[in-house]
Design a protein around this motif. Sequence first.
Motif, short mmCIF file in Angstrom:
data_model
loop_
_atom_site.label_atom_id
_atom_site.label_comp_id
_atom_site.label_asym_id
_atom_site.label_seq_id
_atom_site.Cartn_x
_atom_site.Cartn_y
_atom_site.Cartn_z
N ARG A 136 1.31 9.39 -5.41
CA ARG A 136 1.82 10.74 -5.11
C ARG A 136 2.71 11.23 -6.26
O ARG A 136 2.58 12.37 -6.71
CB ARG A 136 2.64 10.68 -3.82
CG ARG A 136 1.90 11.23 -2.61
CD ARG A 136 2.84 11.69 -1.52
NE ARG A 136 3.95 10.82 -1.25
CZ ARG A 136 3.92 9.70 -0.53
NH1 ARG A 136 2.77 9.29 -0.01
NH2 ARG A 136 5.01 8.99 -0.32
N GLN A 179 0.84 -1.22 0.00
CA GLN A 179 0.00 0.00 0.00
C GLN A 179 0.87 1.27 0.00
O GLN A 179 0.60 2.20 -0.74
CB GLN A 179 -0.90 0.00 1.23
CG GLN A 179 -1.98 1.05 1.07
CD GLN A 179 -2.91 1.10 2.26
OE1 GLN A 179 -2.71 0.41 3.27
NE2 GLN A 179 -3.94 1.91 2.15
N ASP A 180 1.97 1.24 0.85
CA ASP A 180 2.86 2.41 0.89
C ASP A 180 3.44 2.72 -0.49
O ASP A 180 3.48 3.86 -0.93
CB ASP A 180 4.01 2.15 1.88
CG ASP A 180 3.53 2.29 3.32
OD1 ASP A 180 2.37 2.70 3.50
OD2 ASP A 180 4.33 1.98 4.24
N ASP A 202 0.84 4.08 -2.72
CA ASP A 202 0.56 5.48 -2.35
C ASP A 202 1.64 6.39 -2.93
O ASP A 202 1.36 7.46 -3.46
CB ASP A 202 0.57 5.63 -0.82
CG ASP A 202 -0.72 5.10 -0.22
OD1 ASP A 202 -1.63 4.79 -1.02
OD2 ASP A 202 -0.79 4.97 1.02
N ARG A 203 2.90 5.92 -2.78
CA ARG A 203 4.01 6.75 -3.25
C ARG A 203 3.92 6.95 -4.76
O ARG A 203 4.13 8.05 -5.27
CB ARG A 203 5.35 6.10 -2.89
CG ARG A 203 6.49 7.09 -2.85
CD ARG A 203 7.66 6.53 -2.08
NE ARG A 203 8.30 5.47 -2.85
CZ ARG A 203 9.20 5.70 -3.81
NH1 ARG A 203 9.52 6.95 -4.11
NH2 ARG A 203 9.76 4.71 -4.45
#
Length: 616
Positions: A428, A420-421, A424-425
């Motif tokens: 972004r 997930q991180d 997300d990155r």
Amino acid sequence: MNNKIKYFQSIHFKIALVLALILLVTLEIVGAVFVNQLENKNVDSYKKQVQLPTYVNTTLINELSKTNTSKANLGISSLLSDIDNKNSTEVEVVDAKNTVRGTNESGNQSHVGQKNFNPDIKNALVSRQPYNAIKGDLSNNSRYYTVITPLIKSSNNELVGVVYVHANLDSVYKEINQITLIYVAAALVAILAGLLISIVISRAITKPIDEMKQQTLQIAKGDYSGQVHVYGRDELGQLANAVNNLSIKVEESQESTESERQRLDSVLTNMTDGVIATDRRGKVIIMNDEAAASLETTESEAIDRSILDVLGIADEYNLREIIENPDETIIDRSDNQRDLILHAHFSLIQRESGFVSGLVCVLHDVTEQQKIDNDRKQFVSNVSHELRTPLTSVHSYIEALQDGAWKDELIAPKFLKVTQDETDRMIRMINDLLTLSRMDSNTQKINKELVNIKELFNYILDRFDMIIKNDDDKQNTKNYNIIRKFTKIDLWVEVDTDRFTQVIDNLMNNAIKYSPDGGSIICSLYETHNNVILSVKDQGLGIPRSSIPHIFDRFYRVDKARSRAQGGTGLGLAISKEVIQALGGRIWVESTENKGSTFYIALPYEPIEEDLWDEN
Ligand code: ADP
């Protein structure tokens, strides 16, 4: 070049000399022939005068045939005395026995009856042949004509003696000499007169030539004002006309060449591309200002140098290659001070015959294009690289989960969190890229409004304070301490609140990210005459000096792994810079490695007169 001609080298002198020599030779030949003819004629007529009349010979034969010698001698003597002696002629009669029988010279009468000693007479007596000759007598420097005639009896062909005539030729030669002298004198006068005339004639020829020479020298010096005087309609007159026409033609062509040159000059000067022209040996002959500026030289410095040296490509190219295959090349003239990439296009200056008389090189500054091109390539490679890393890790975690890790209650949530991180990155990053792309294409709207920047800055920093306060277990955030050093007055500045907040967020996040736990972040705000300066100072890692110029570049990170581990995209500062520039401001950094960094933002600011507010 020495143009002075010595007089004896001049045509003037030569013509005069030739004419005088011709005259001299002619007079010499005429004189020689004339004197010779005169001499022959005079001598011939003299000879005739000297010749004794036939009756004298007949009488002498009769007298000599007589046996009575003395009577005969008397007869001979009276005959000889009768002979007209105006030519001072000596006549002597010698008989067959070589005895002198008579003479007309009164001084020689004693010779009569004596033996003759004259060898010529003796020879004539022996040979019976007539004899005549002109002989010189060195003793008195005179010439004599001698005639010896044998006296032969016609009845029996008996030689009875000879008559000897000896005549002085001086009078004849004196006359000839006198005439020759008169001739020589006349010839000398003629030569002198001829010399004078030839000087005048040659002057008449050389004067116009001289003038034409002067005129052509003037033309060569570039002075076309003079005109040659036309003296007549002869060849020299035509030549003078031709010189005058030539002068006009040269002036016209000079003028047209000059105006052509000026036109070329102004074209070259006003060209935005650099132009260098060379001769066929590759030596620079023309260089415009643009080329001189690009190559950091001057035209006078470059003239006569090899174009390869001037362009700094002598190591890679030789002139022959370029002439045989004129093409284009990229020349990198970048140095520490500036970036400069030139596109050089070579072409040949060729005559109709195909003879290559030079080379033209057009230099076009492609630094910007090349940079954009490089940036674009770099950007594509960066984006692919940046996306590949998170995608690869997401892919491997999912694979691990698929392979059974999903069943493991301890590992599965960790793996999912990483996935997930990373996702997300990536989101972004894509959002950041979209923001940048919108800013590049000017489609990102900037909604400027007048805000109290102190209030806004305070509000953003309050949020960061809240994050620590609320995060009680301090697991997700670092411990930090925000110190505000703000001006007392309110500063009203035109900004886009959302975008500005994004920039400060980014600076604050970086200050926290790249600082060890527990540091202080000093945020200050003050105004100068026409700027508002905001700064965020941390006590973190700092930035190496060599990285400072690149810190605002897209995807640039000092330590890629660290940035990524912190969830960074490498685009934050690039976006911040675009936003601040769009607001008409400036962003920069001062940093010392291992001590900390200070990011500054300067925004345009016009102090608002307090009275204005009062009035309202
Ligand atoms: P990132 O997402 O990597 O933080 P940024 O554009 O915000 O991207 O920053 C670019 C790089 O600048 C960072 O990777 C970091 O190396 C360096 N940097 C930015 N801010 C700081 C800071 N306050 N202290 C030290 N280095 C910093």
